[in-house]
Write an enzyme that holds these catalytic residues in place. Sequence first.
Site, PDB file in Angstrom:
ATOM      1  N   ASN B  14      43.203  38.986  45.450  1.00 46.68           N
ATOM      2  CA  ASN B  14      43.660  39.482  44.167  1.00 46.68           C
ATOM      3  C   ASN B  14      44.971  40.248  44.287  1.00 46.68           C
ATOM      4  OD1 ASN B  14      41.470  38.479  42.755  1.00 46.68           O
ATOM      5  ND2 ASN B  14      40.250  40.321  43.023  1.00 46.68           N
ATOM      6  N   CYS B  15      45.547  40.505  43.116  1.00 47.88           N
ATOM      7  CA  CYS B  15      46.763  41.300  42.988  1.00 47.88           C
ATOM      8  C   CYS B  15      46.600  42.612  43.765  1.00 47.88           C
ATOM      9  CB  CYS B  15      47.005  41.593  41.518  1.00 47.88           C
ATOM     10  SG  CYS B  15      48.324  42.739  41.173  1.00 47.88           S
ATOM     11  N   PRO B  16      47.558  43.071  44.550  1.00 50.31           N
ATOM     12  CA  PRO B  16      48.910  42.521  44.701  1.00 50.31           C
ATOM     13  C   PRO B  16      49.049  41.662  45.947  1.00 50.31           C
ATOM     14  CG  PRO B  16      48.861  44.671  45.719  1.00 50.31           C
ATOM     15  CD  PRO B  16      47.436  44.346  45.290  1.00 50.31           C
TER      16      PRO B  16
END
Lengths: 140, 77
Positions: B14-16
């Site tokens: 997932n982000c980042p």
Amino acid sequence: MDDSQGTLSLVLFSGTDDKLSSASILTAGAAALGRKVNLFLQYWALENFQKDRIAKDHGVSKDAEPEGASLMRLMREQGSTQHWADTFRQAKEIGDVHLYACALSMEMFGITKDDLDPLIDGVWGVASFMLEADGPVVFI
Amino acid sequence: MSAVAKTLDVKGLNCPLPIVKTAQAIKELAAGDLLEILATDPGAVPDFNAWTKSTGNELVEQSEEAGVYRFVVKKKG
């Protein structure tokens, strides 16, 4: 490095894992885009950047209780997120990211430079931080 | 189209992390090299557009198949 968007200046005050995760993600995102990031660590955030505390569970902020803590633990166990300290480390590897401990908070909590994780670049007063902040300051 | 110099698999992250790992990976490449990235985070789509726009690296290909987003980035030089 493209510095056209200016420096991102973050003050880290809260020491809970949700807020420190959020700050680490903002930092890594800005660093990936080539922005300079300066972080000023105070109070409970600084306390948890000590070598013997950084890897521990720091809970979540009050507005996330009680489900928040278990949700964060679940996400970490699934491996889709990582510890905020690792995100800060990666942000420093890819960009121009500096973390500074607040001198006053160091004194208040009896913390010395040797107590702090190597992520911390130095000890600053508020004036040094403000001098480098060429735009708004975000408080987390 | 020249060959991809390196493929980065960030599926499930997932982000980042997709952007962070891309920024790390592109440092190892030479100017003009192509980096292929495979991701499943839907946030990667706007993020790769923002990242290439901001860093000057070129997003030369972008597609999606069965929930996997594929990006090809050309390192600026």
